[in-house]
Scaffold this active site. Sequence first.
Site, PDB file in Angstrom:
ATOM      1  N   HIS A   1      35.446  37.018  46.664  1.00 10.63           N
ATOM      2  CA  HIS A   1      36.492  37.882  47.235  1.00 10.63           C
ATOM      3  C   HIS A   1      36.329  38.093  48.731  1.00 10.63           C
ATOM      4  O   HIS A   1      37.210  38.647  49.374  1.00 10.63           O
ATOM      5  CB  HIS A   1      36.500  39.242  46.526  1.00 10.63           C
ATOM      6  CG  HIS A   1      37.032  39.157  45.140  1.00 10.63           C
ATOM      7  ND1 HIS A   1      38.377  39.137  44.851  1.00 10.63           N
ATOM      8  CD2 HIS A   1      36.398  39.049  43.956  1.00 10.63           C
ATOM      9  CE1 HIS A   1      38.553  39.031  43.556  1.00 10.63           C
ATOM     10  NE2 HIS A   1      37.363  38.972  42.978  1.00 10.63           N
TER      11      HIS A   1
ATOM     12  N   SER B   1      34.482  42.603  42.242  1.00 11.66           N
ATOM     13  CA  SER B   1      35.888  42.288  42.001  1.00 11.66           C
ATOM     14  C   SER B   1      36.682  43.426  41.368  1.00 11.66           C
ATOM     15  O   SER B   1      37.887  43.480  41.522  1.00 11.66           O
ATOM     16  CB  SER B   1      36.001  41.024  41.156  1.00 11.66           C
ATOM     17  OG  SER B   1      35.247  41.129  39.978  1.00 11.66           O
TER      18      SER B   1
ATOM     19  N   LYS C   1      41.013  31.951  46.029  1.00  9.42           N
ATOM     20  CA  LYS C   1      41.479  33.299  46.396  1.00  9.42           C
ATOM     21  C   LYS C   1      42.103  33.248  47.793  1.00  9.42           C
ATOM     22  O   LYS C   1      43.170  32.676  47.940  1.00  9.42           O
ATOM     23  CB  LYS C   1      40.342  34.289  46.212  1.00  9.42           C
ATOM     24  CG  LYS C   1      40.092  34.440  44.698  1.00  9.42           C
ATOM     25  CD  LYS C   1      38.974  35.305  44.279  1.00  9.42           C
ATOM     26  CE  LYS C   1      39.004  35.373  42.741  1.00  9.42           C
ATOM     27  NZ  LYS C   1      37.708  35.511  42.128  1.00  9.42           N
TER      28      LYS C   1
HETATM   29  C1  LIG Z   1      37.231  34.785  40.862  1.00  8.40           C
HETATM   30  C2  LIG Z   1      35.780  34.871  40.871  1.00  8.40           C
HETATM   31  C3  LIG Z   1      35.003  33.772  40.506  1.00  8.40           C
HETATM   32  C4  LIG Z   1      35.596  32.532  39.933  1.00  8.40           C
HETATM   33  O1  LIG Z   1      36.308  31.786  40.875  1.00  8.40           O
HETATM   34  P1  LIG Z   1      37.457  30.790  40.385  1.00  8.40           P
HETATM   35  O2  LIG Z   1      37.622  29.853  41.523  1.00  8.40           O
HETATM   36  O3  LIG Z   1      38.659  31.620  40.123  1.00  8.40           O
HETATM   37  O4  LIG Z   1      36.960  30.126  39.149  1.00  8.40           O
HETATM   38  C5  LIG Z   1      33.629  33.877  40.625  1.00  8.40           C
HETATM   39  N1  LIG Z   1      33.057  35.010  41.058  1.00  8.40           N
HETATM   40  C6  LIG Z   1      33.771  36.089  41.405  1.00  8.40           C
HETATM   41  C7  LIG Z   1      33.082  37.318  41.901  1.00  8.40           C
HETATM   42  C8  LIG Z   1      35.168  36.055  41.311  1.00  8.40           C
HETATM   43  O5  LIG Z   1      35.870  37.131  41.620  1.00  8.40           O
END
Ligand SMILES: *Cc1c(COP(=O)(O)O)cnc(C)c1O
Length: 389
Positions: A213, A185, A244
Site C-alpha cells: 500500500h 491494509s 495498487k
Molecule cells: C494487496 C496486498 C498484497 C497482494 O498484492 P496483489 O498484487 O494484489 O496480489 C500483499 N500484501 C499486502 C499488504 C497487500 O495489501
Amino acid sequence: MAMADESLLEYLSEQLVKLKKTTLYRKIKLIEGPCGSNLIINGKKYLAFCSNDYLGLANHPKLKQAAKAAISQYGSGSGASRLICGTQSLHIQLEQKLAKFKQAPAAIVFPSGYMANLGIISSVVGRGDIIIIDRLSHASIIDACRLSYAKLAVYPHNDLNKLEHILKRSQNYNQRLIITDSIFSMDGDLADLPALAGLARRYNAALMIDEAHATGVLGESGRGAAEHFGLKDEIDISMGTLSKAAGSMGGFVTGDKQLIDFLRQRARSFIYTTALPAAACAASIAGLDIIINQPQLRKKLWQNTKYLKNGLKKLGFKLMGTQSPIIPILLYDEDTTMRAAEYLFEHGILIPGIRPPTVPKGKCRLRISLSATHSKDELDYLLSIIKSV
Ligand SMILES: *Cc1c(COP(=O)(O)O)cnc(C)c1O
C-alpha cells in the site's frame, strides 16, 4: 456435525447455508466498465471509495497505450514460466526499472504481490528457522509462513516490546526473519520501521517489509515507507505490488543481488507459474514512470486524505490512528457496519463494510480508500452522506 458418509458437495452446501444465515456471506457486485473513482453498477453511477488505485492509474491513457503496444509486439500471453521458454525483454526492463526506482541492486517480478510473498517467505526460511510477524499482517504473509515450515511467532499489532521479548527468547533458531506490512491494509496505520530495523540489527535478525500500500503513495519519490522514514540498507527484503498505486498487475522484490538470484532459483511461485503477460509489464513500466515523474498526483492524494480525515474528525468519528489514504471508520459489530454500507450504497456511494475473517470479530468497519482522482466536491458529498447515516 458432518457425517462420515456425507459427500464433499453436501458438506460444502451446508457450509454455504450456514454462511447465508449470518451476515458473513459475501455477494460480489458486477462492475460495468473500468476501475475509477466512479463505478457503474446495474447501470447506475456510484462514487467509489474502495479501490487501491491510489493515483488513478488503473484506467490511465498512458498505461493503456503501453499495454496495447506491448500486445501488438509480444502477444497476449507469455506462454510459460520464465525458466522454461525464457524471459521477454519487458520483464527485464521492468525489473531494471524497479531496481532503479527503489535504489536497490536488483529486482525480481512475480505475477502478483500475493505470489511474491508466497515465493519469498517459503524459500528464504524453512525448518529450524523462525518468522516473527505482526498480528495484522496481510493474509498473503500468513499463508506464506504456513508454507515455509518455519516456526511462526506473532506479536500484537505494533507491539515492539513484545517483539523484543520474542527476539530475546528465540536465539536458538538458525535464521530469524521479522516481517511487517509498512502500511497496514485494514487499519491504515504505519509500522515503526526505524524501531523495527533497530531491533532486527540488535538481535541479528533479518527484516522484510511489505510495501503493497505504500508503493507510489509514501515517500518523497513514492518509493514507500522505507523512503518516508529515511531507511534503505536497514531493510533486508522489500516487496511491493504493481496492482495498487502502479495501476497494473504484478508483485516485486528488491534487494541484494544474491537475494534476487536466490529467489529466481528457489521461489516456487516464480518458477512454477506462467510469467506476467507483456501488457502487464508495459503498463507497470508506464505506471512507474508516472509515479516518478508526476509527484503532484501523490500530493493531491495526501491533500484529499487530510481533507477527509479532518472532515470525519469534525463529525466525531474514530479513525483508528490511520496515517495513510486508507481511512477506516470503526463501527464494531457486523450488523451496524453492513447497514451503514447499505445506506451509503443507496445514496450512490460505494464503501465496503469490512468484517471477519478480514478483521477480528467486533472490529468491523467501513473502509474508505482515497484516490488522487477524487474531487473536493466528491469528498464533500461523502461527508454529507456520512453525517446523515
Ligand atoms: C494487496 C496486498 C498484497 C497482494 O498484492 P496483489 O498484487 O494484489 O496480489 C500483499 N500484501 C499486502 C499488504 C497487500 O495489501
